[in-house]
Design an enzyme around this catalytic site. Structure first.
Site, mmCIF file in Angstrom:
data_model
loop_
_atom_site.group_PDB
_atom_site.id
_atom_site.type_symbol
_atom_site.label_atom_id
_atom_site.label_comp_id
_atom_site.label_asym_id
_atom_site.label_seq_id
_atom_site.Cartn_x
_atom_site.Cartn_y
_atom_site.Cartn_z
ATOM 1 N N ASP A 1 0.796 -1.300 -0.105
ATOM 2 C CA ASP A 1 -0.080 -0.039 0.077
ATOM 3 C C ASP A 1 0.986 1.487 0.215
ATOM 4 O O ASP A 1 0.481 2.247 -0.627
ATOM 5 C CB ASP A 1 -0.997 0.065 1.140
ATOM 6 C CG ASP A 1 -1.590 -1.562 1.289
ATOM 7 O OD1 ASP A 1 -2.458 -1.530 0.377
ATOM 8 O OD2 ASP A 1 -1.116 -2.169 2.058
ATOM 9 N N HIS B 1 -4.958 -3.400 5.893
ATOM 10 C CA HIS B 1 -4.823 -3.586 4.230
ATOM 11 C C HIS B 1 -5.885 -4.116 3.655
ATOM 12 O O HIS B 1 -6.235 -5.271 3.630
ATOM 13 C CB HIS B 1 -3.593 -4.641 4.289
ATOM 14 C CG HIS B 1 -3.442 -5.207 2.917
ATOM 15 N ND1 HIS B 1 -2.859 -4.426 1.804
ATOM 16 C CD2 HIS B 1 -3.713 -6.383 2.152
ATOM 17 C CE1 HIS B 1 -2.775 -4.970 0.830
ATOM 18 N NE2 HIS B 1 -3.352 -6.020 0.761
HETATM 19 P P1 NAD Z 1 -1.302 -18.518 -4.443
HETATM 20 O O1 NAD Z 1 -2.629 -19.257 -4.273
HETATM 21 O O2 NAD Z 1 -0.700 -18.784 -5.807
HETATM 22 O O3 NAD Z 1 -0.328 -19.393 -3.465
HETATM 23 C C1 NAD Z 1 -0.490 -19.654 -2.159
HETATM 24 C C2 NAD Z 1 0.241 -20.979 -1.996
HETATM 25 O O4 NAD Z 1 0.074 -21.028 -0.434
HETATM 26 C C3 NAD Z 1 -0.439 -22.128 -2.605
HETATM 27 O O5 NAD Z 1 0.969 -22.644 -2.959
HETATM 28 C C4 NAD Z 1 -1.036 -22.894 -1.290
HETATM 29 O O6 NAD Z 1 -0.635 -24.429 -1.700
HETATM 30 C C5 NAD Z 1 -0.246 -22.429 -0.010
HETATM 31 N N1 NAD Z 1 -0.661 -22.752 1.031
HETATM 32 C C6 NAD Z 1 -2.054 -22.810 1.290
HETATM 33 N N2 NAD Z 1 -2.184 -23.244 2.645
HETATM 34 C C7 NAD Z 1 -0.857 -23.391 3.146
HETATM 35 C C8 NAD Z 1 -0.453 -23.725 4.484
HETATM 36 N N3 NAD Z 1 -1.283 -23.802 5.661
HETATM 37 N N4 NAD Z 1 1.008 -23.754 4.636
HETATM 38 C C9 NAD Z 1 1.731 -23.354 3.729
HETATM 39 N N5 NAD Z 1 1.399 -22.908 2.377
HETATM 40 C C10 NAD Z 1 0.036 -23.049 2.444
HETATM 41 O O7 NAD Z 1 -1.586 -17.014 -3.878
HETATM 42 P P2 NAD Z 1 -0.520 -15.907 -4.044
HETATM 43 O O8 NAD Z 1 -0.818 -15.288 -5.051
HETATM 44 O O9 NAD Z 1 1.007 -16.387 -3.694
HETATM 45 O O10 NAD Z 1 -1.022 -15.067 -2.668
HETATM 46 C C11 NAD Z 1 -0.943 -15.613 -1.316
HETATM 47 C C12 NAD Z 1 -1.480 -14.863 -0.188
HETATM 48 O O11 NAD Z 1 -0.948 -13.484 -0.185
HETATM 49 C C13 NAD Z 1 -2.908 -14.575 -0.442
HETATM 50 O O12 NAD Z 1 -3.648 -14.667 1.068
HETATM 51 C C14 NAD Z 1 -3.019 -12.979 -1.026
HETATM 52 O O13 NAD Z 1 -4.392 -12.433 -0.981
HETATM 53 C C15 NAD Z 1 -2.038 -12.379 -0.344
HETATM 54 N N6 NAD Z 1 -1.647 -11.102 -0.660
HETATM 55 C C16 NAD Z 1 -1.368 -10.183 0.167
HETATM 56 C C17 NAD Z 1 -0.816 -9.013 -0.018
HETATM 57 C C18 NAD Z 1 -0.506 -7.974 0.797
HETATM 58 O O14 NAD Z 1 -0.340 -6.723 0.625
HETATM 59 N N7 NAD Z 1 -0.688 -8.453 2.213
HETATM 60 C C19 NAD Z 1 -0.579 -8.734 -1.459
HETATM 61 C C20 NAD Z 1 -0.854 -9.813 -2.336
HETATM 62 C C21 NAD Z 1 -1.347 -11.075 -2.039
HETATM 63 C C1 LMR Z 2 -3.288 -6.694 -2.882
HETATM 64 O O1 LMR Z 2 -3.665 -5.671 -2.259
HETATM 65 O O2 LMR Z 2 -2.988 -6.679 -4.251
HETATM 66 C C2 LMR Z 2 -3.534 -7.974 -2.261
HETATM 67 O O3 LMR Z 2 -3.941 -8.020 -1.087
HETATM 68 C C3 LMR Z 2 -4.574 -9.014 -2.980
HETATM 69 C C4 LMR Z 2 -5.770 -8.357 -2.899
HETATM 70 O O4 LMR Z 2 -6.664 -9.280 -2.629
HETATM 71 O O5 LMR Z 2 -6.304 -7.403 -2.981
#
Ligand code: NAD
Ligand code: LMR
Length: 329
Positions: A160, A188
């Site tokens: 952010d 967030h």
């Molecule tokens: P993705 O689905 O591509 O990958 C997630 C991975 O986590 C998968 O490979 C899955 O098998 C694994 N997983 C699920 N449960 C698990 C566990 N208990 N232990 C270990 N691994 C586990 O998703 P992504 O695009 O990599 O996103 C991951 C997370 O990050 C999502 O929750 C997404 O919303 C979040 N995210 C947060 C931000 C932020 O700014 N905070 C930004 C983008 C994405």
């Molecule tokens: C983001 O901000 O890009 C991530 O938290 C993914 C989402 O769900 O918005």
């Protein structure tokens, strides 16, 4: 390689964010260009084969910084001796979902992981939660790690912060490096408060340079706050490389230190500053050095800012109540 490797645990090692993040780590973007790392990768059992493929690709980079790769579907193994834990693995939201819709599905991941960190991580462990809803997942993990100081747990608000920097630079024609003291308060989520009222651009107050309250309140704030949703709409998948970049920026700056005269936004445990209830994990401006952070104190809020802060805190309190009812905190 004489230096002892830093043990970096990454959860969701076969996921989209990890596919960018791991390759930044092995290039030294997390702990420094000369520090070797041992990667400790956690996945769920069905994704272990995919994780092996990722590890093969890490091998094929022939990075001199990689001392070892450990893969497991057991958090007790993955976090064993870890100095840094990057909790990325969780389900991402799809189109039309709010991040808080993930509370029940993802919240349950963070209780056993907090417990495993408590029992097995290194004494100097630093934890960053990226998996959504990141602030409240951090609260859950922290609750289950009573022996780890609360200040070791942080959540990702840096994406952010970086989004806000970029939007402000575009609006003013400034270089992002000319902008100082931005802050993103709260959750967030869409209620977050990206705040330029204390920021400077090349030494001048940002509000003076922008000189457009309507833009600040009705374009800048919603654009930054809703950027994740806009990316999901456009890409059909949630942000991955920018999230990996922000995850690396956050941990790098926590370990190495925030730039002189500047702030970084991190989700940290509230100490009661600004009337934010103690214990909530809330985005706040911080300065950092040597793995420690300090919350920037003494900032004034406009009436608009106070209302924005109150709304995002109310949402964080609702999330805390929801996970309390789920028995997670
Ligand atoms: P993705 O689905 O591509 O990958 C997630 C991975 O986590 C998968 O490979 C899955 O098998 C694994 N997983 C699920 N449960 C698990 C566990 N208990 N232990 C270990 N691994 C586990 O998703 P992504 O695009 O990599 O996103 C991951 C997370 O990050 C999502 O929750 C997404 O919303 C979040 N995210 C947060 C931000 C932020 O700014 N905070 C930004 C983008 C994405
Ligand atoms: C983001 O901000 O890009 C991530 O938290 C993914 C989402 O769900 O918005």
């Amino acid at each position: 390689m004489s230096q002892a490797p830093v043990k970096v645990a990454v959860t969701g090692g076969a996921g989209h964010i990890a596919y960018s993040l791991l390759f930044r780590i092995i290039q030294g973007q997390l702990v420094g260009p000369d520090t070797p790392v041992e990667l400790r990768l956690l996945e769920i059992a069905p994704a272990m084969k995919a994780l092996e493929g990722v590890a093969m690709e890490i091998d094929d980079c022939a990075s001199p910084l990689v001392s070892n790769i450990v893969m497991s579907d057991d958090p007790n193994v993955a976090f064993d001796g870890a100095n840094i834990c990057l909790l990325v693995g969780a389900r991402p939201r799809g189109k039309g979902m709010n991040r808080s819709d993930l509370l029940a599905a993802n919240g349950a991941i963070f209780a056993p992981q907090g417990q495993a960190i408590n029992d097995h991580a290194a004494d100097d462990v630093r934890i960053l939660v990226t998996g959504n809803p990141a602030n409240t997942n951090t609260l859950i993990a922290r609750t289950h790690a009573p022996d780890v100081p609360a200040t070791r747990f942080t959540s990702l608000m840096r994406l952010d912060h970086n989004r806000a920097l970029s939007q402000l630079a575009k609006k003013t024609g400034a270089a992002v490096t000319d902008i100082r003291k931005l802050a993103v308060w709260g959750n967030h989520s869409d209620t977050q408060y990206p705040d330029i009222t204390h920021a400077t651009i090349a030494g001048r107050p940002a509000v003076e340079v922008v000189n457009d309250t309507n833009w600040m309140e009705n374009e800048f704030i919603p654009t930054v706050a809703k950027r994740g949703g806009a990316i999901i709409d456009a890409r059909g998948a949630s942000s991955a490389t920018s999230a990996a970049n922000a995850t690396a920026d956050h941990m790098h700056d926590l370990l190495v230190g925030s730039p002189a005269g500047d702030w970084v936004t991190m989700g940290v445990t509230s100490d009661g500053s600004y009337g934010i209830p103690e214990g909530l994990i809330c985005g706040m401006p911080c300065t950092t050095s040597n793995g420690e952070y300090e919350i920037v104190q003494g900032l004034e809020f406009s009436a608009f800012g106070k209302a924005k802060l109150a709304a995002t805190i109310a949402e964080l309190e609702n999330e805390r109540q929801a996970v309390h009812e789920l028995g997670l905190v």
